[in-house]
Design a protein around this motif. Sequence first.
Motif: not given
Length: 354
Positions: A38-40, A100-103, A272-276
């Motif tokens: 999940n981390y860039p 934003l970072n993760m995407f 929550s971003a990781a879930e998405l």
Amino acid sequence: MDSERMGSVMVIPTFLFLSLLAGSLAQNPELSSDENYNYPDLWDEVSGDISEFPVQNNKIIIDIWKYVDRLRMYKILFNKSDEYFFQLGQNNTGNALWALNMFFGRLYKTDRLSEPSDSSVCAYGSGCISHNSGWGGINFYVVAFNFLAAVESGFLGDIPYEIEFVRGKERRSDYCYSLHECRAAHPMAMNLGKRYYKYLKSKTTPPTAEDTLDTTAIKYMWDTHQAAIDIGTAKFNSISEYSSAAERDFTMDFLLAIEFCEAAEYRPYFESAAELLEGFPHRPLTDEDAQDLPDDFSTRQKAMLVAVKLIRTINDFSGGVFLTLWKTLMALSDVNKALGRFFIKRLLLIPSFW
């Protein structure tokens, strides 16, 4: 009952129907067991200090077409904003910029920043971002507006030099390369970004317990993001011929679904971003994927493809009224937003419920 009120009444039931339909496709979703995914890439290797960028002719030069330079921009914003969020959790998981970072990192890992017509050019691991990548072009505006607005608002402190982006070799007129250029070309988007960072700057530091969940910061962040997306997608249409029709359709489907998430003030924190992003396809779609769900996609990825396509189909059929009514409904109360996030989770974040 007039047509607008009737439409509003039907919005939530429609989302519930979509969630149940998509849920039926993901009774046994596969979940990633590797949290590091999940981390860039290189997240821990960049310090997030603006001094990492070279200075030439009294200007800080950022090669925005290099993955690591964009990552540094994100990391700088992330590090500076940490002090404005209360109870960040382990590894600062409560920072509102995680989404934003993760995407951005996920776009890189899924090879969506490479040359669509030739995956060997700027492919994953090469470190460059193709000028012909639609996703790369859209993301340009997300990171540029956030970074330059943070500079303009004084959020990043006293920076002694102007910021200048390296101009691309192709499609130069599609982008802006300095604070002056971006503000002249896109003043409304820059104003939204400036509003967000001025708001963070105005907050008490260290934050109080009342700032545990700052919905104003979430709203302002998403407003800035959507303004950048609106500009970026207009540019994306001009270079979309380089991607497959299936990937182009998925791009627009996904971005529309995100707009529904933004209206409900979807939480942009790490978990929550990781879930998405769990259902975000691990590779770009090809022409062969247009007819059937890809065999190499996980159940979760297939469910996301179906869900975002259904949202866009219904919105197109309604002439855009579905999104308008959803936004109107979400704006009425925090209770509606909470319900909206619940149905979005039912639709897009299926592992939380199965």
